[in-house]
Design a protein around this motif. Structure first.
Motif, mmCIF file in Angstrom:
data_model
loop_
_atom_site.group_PDB
_atom_site.id
_atom_site.type_symbol
_atom_site.label_atom_id
_atom_site.label_comp_id
_atom_site.label_asym_id
_atom_site.label_seq_id
_atom_site.Cartn_x
_atom_site.Cartn_y
_atom_site.Cartn_z
ATOM 1 N N SER A 200 0.889 -1.209 0.059
ATOM 2 C CA SER A 200 -0.256 -0.059 0.016
ATOM 3 C C SER A 200 0.862 1.343 0.070
ATOM 4 N N THR A 201 1.832 1.447 0.739
ATOM 5 C CA THR A 201 2.614 2.404 0.837
ATOM 6 C C THR A 201 3.410 2.901 -0.480
ATOM 7 N N ALA A 202 4.134 1.728 -0.940
ATOM 8 C CA ALA A 202 4.909 1.904 -2.191
ATOM 9 C C ALA A 202 3.952 2.158 -3.185
ATOM 10 N N ASP A 203 2.868 1.341 -3.374
ATOM 11 C CA ASP A 203 2.102 1.594 -4.513
ATOM 12 C C ASP A 203 1.337 2.956 -4.420
ATOM 13 N N ARG A 204 1.043 3.662 -3.419
ATOM 14 C CA ARG A 204 0.571 5.036 -3.306
ATOM 15 C C ARG A 204 1.527 6.181 -3.799
ATOM 16 N N VAL A 205 2.855 5.738 -3.135
ATOM 17 C CA VAL A 205 3.958 6.967 -3.495
ATOM 18 C C VAL A 205 4.234 6.855 -4.965
ATOM 19 N N VAL A 206 4.332 5.454 -5.640
ATOM 20 C CA VAL A 206 4.517 5.348 -7.116
ATOM 21 C C VAL A 206 3.335 6.013 -7.781
ATOM 22 N N ARG A 207 2.181 5.967 -7.624
ATOM 23 C CA ARG A 207 0.909 6.394 -8.187
ATOM 24 C C ARG A 207 0.777 7.959 -8.095
ATOM 25 N N THR A 208 1.240 8.338 -7.138
ATOM 26 C CA THR A 208 1.106 10.141 -6.879
ATOM 27 C C THR A 208 2.343 10.820 -6.650
ATOM 28 N N ALA A 209 3.584 10.203 -6.690
ATOM 29 C CA ALA A 209 4.829 11.117 -6.762
ATOM 30 C C ALA A 209 4.717 11.808 -8.023
ATOM 31 N N THR A 210 5.612 13.260 -7.910
ATOM 32 C CA THR A 210 5.441 14.174 -9.055
ATOM 33 C C THR A 210 7.078 13.907 -9.505
ATOM 34 N N VAL A 211 7.894 12.947 -9.136
ATOM 35 C CA VAL A 211 9.312 12.713 -9.482
ATOM 36 C C VAL A 211 9.494 11.362 -9.699
ATOM 37 N N PRO A 212 10.533 10.976 -10.583
ATOM 38 C CA PRO A 212 10.682 9.449 -10.741
ATOM 39 C C PRO A 212 10.793 8.621 -9.522
ATOM 40 N N VAL A 213 10.446 7.551 -9.684
ATOM 41 C CA VAL A 213 10.464 6.484 -8.493
ATOM 42 C C VAL A 213 11.207 5.196 -9.158
ATOM 43 N N LEU A 214 12.028 4.936 -8.304
ATOM 44 C CA LEU A 214 12.735 3.395 -8.640
ATOM 45 C C LEU A 214 12.485 2.709 -7.473
ATOM 46 N N VAL A 215 11.752 1.712 -7.813
ATOM 47 C CA VAL A 215 11.379 0.467 -6.796
ATOM 48 C C VAL A 215 12.380 -0.692 -7.115
ATOM 49 N N VAL A 216 13.079 -1.095 -6.054
ATOM 50 C CA VAL A 216 14.105 -1.946 -5.743
ATOM 51 C C VAL A 216 13.570 -3.155 -5.110
ATOM 52 N N PRO A 217 13.502 -4.234 -5.781
ATOM 53 C CA PRO A 217 13.078 -5.653 -5.044
ATOM 54 C C PRO A 217 14.219 -6.102 -3.957
ATOM 55 N N ASP A 218 13.501 -6.762 -2.900
ATOM 56 C CA ASP A 218 14.316 -7.399 -1.795
ATOM 57 C C ASP A 218 15.138 -8.379 -2.386
ATOM 58 N N ALA A 219 16.459 -8.384 -2.380
ATOM 59 C CA ALA A 219 17.314 -9.256 -3.123
ATOM 60 C C ALA A 219 16.952 -10.652 -2.409
ATOM 61 N N THR A 220 16.499 -10.738 -1.419
ATOM 62 C CA THR A 220 16.546 -12.227 -0.516
ATOM 63 C C THR A 220 15.262 -12.868 -0.810
ATOM 64 N N VAL A 221 14.222 -12.000 -1.760
ATOM 65 C CA VAL A 221 12.879 -12.835 -2.087
ATOM 66 C C VAL A 221 13.260 -13.326 -3.400
ATOM 67 N N GLY A 222 12.878 -14.528 -3.517
ATOM 68 C CA GLY A 222 12.591 -15.246 -4.933
ATOM 69 C C GLY A 222 14.061 -16.002 -5.077
ATOM 70 N N GLY A 223 14.035 -16.692 -6.227
ATOM 71 C CA GLY A 223 15.497 -17.287 -6.499
ATOM 72 C C GLY A 223 15.971 -18.330 -5.546
ATOM 73 N N ASP A 224 15.078 -18.722 -4.538
ATOM 74 C CA ASP A 224 15.524 -19.716 -3.687
ATOM 75 C C ASP A 224 14.696 -20.906 -4.245
#
Length: 153
Positions: free
Chosen positions: A129-153
């Motif tokens: 919810s927080t990241a989604d709202r920030v991405v949708r309403t920010a007036t500057v570019p947003v870079l979303v970085v995934p957690d490196a420990t999630v997935g790939g295991d």
């Protein structure tokens, strides 16, 4: 009317909201690398979520939580020493997305770098919810970085 071309805007300040999670730490690493390359200032922000109302915490709890957030900022700032980057930090109280966007506006932030956790299928499908709202309403570019420990295991 065409959209603004952020690709040519210089990056002089980067905001990294953090909660101390692995995803937030991955976002900070990415932001530090960008800031080092661009000669930008990194702003760390941690928010004490008061969206459940101020009476949900006792005063001692609020002081302990705030002290904990301050320690987190000190630890993260110290960990950035290997980069030639100015790092500043702040603790705020409120709804995290609102505080992130407000801080970015007040400090004329050029880019936001957020960590994304994947705690399950629903969270994987949505940013959270927080990241989604920030991405949708920010007036500057947003870079979303995934957690490196999630997935790939």
């Amino acid at each position: 009317m065409s959209a603004p071309d952020h690709a040519v805007d210089p990056v002089r300040s980067i905001l990294v909201p953090t909660d101390g999670s692995d995803a937030a730490r991955a976002a900070l690493e990415r932001a530090l690398a960008i800031a080092d390359r661009e000669d930008a200032v990194v702003h760390l922000l941690t928010v004490m979520d008061t969206s459940d109302g101020p009476l949900s915490f006792g005063i001692a709890d609020v002081h302990e939580l705030e002290a904990s957030k301050e320690r987190l900022l000190e630890e993260l700032t110290a960990s950035a020493d290997r980069y030639d980057v100015e790092v500043t930090g702040a603790v705020r109280r409120g709804r995290p997305a609102d505080e992130i966007l407000s801080y970015a506006d007040e400090h004329e932030i050029d880019q936001l770098v957020l960590g994304r956790t994947g705690r399950g299928a629903v969270t994987e499908a949505l940013l959270g919810s927080t990241a989604d709202r920030v991405v949708r309403t920010a007036t500057v570019p947003v870079l979303v970085v995934p957690d490196a420990t999630v997935g790939g295991d």
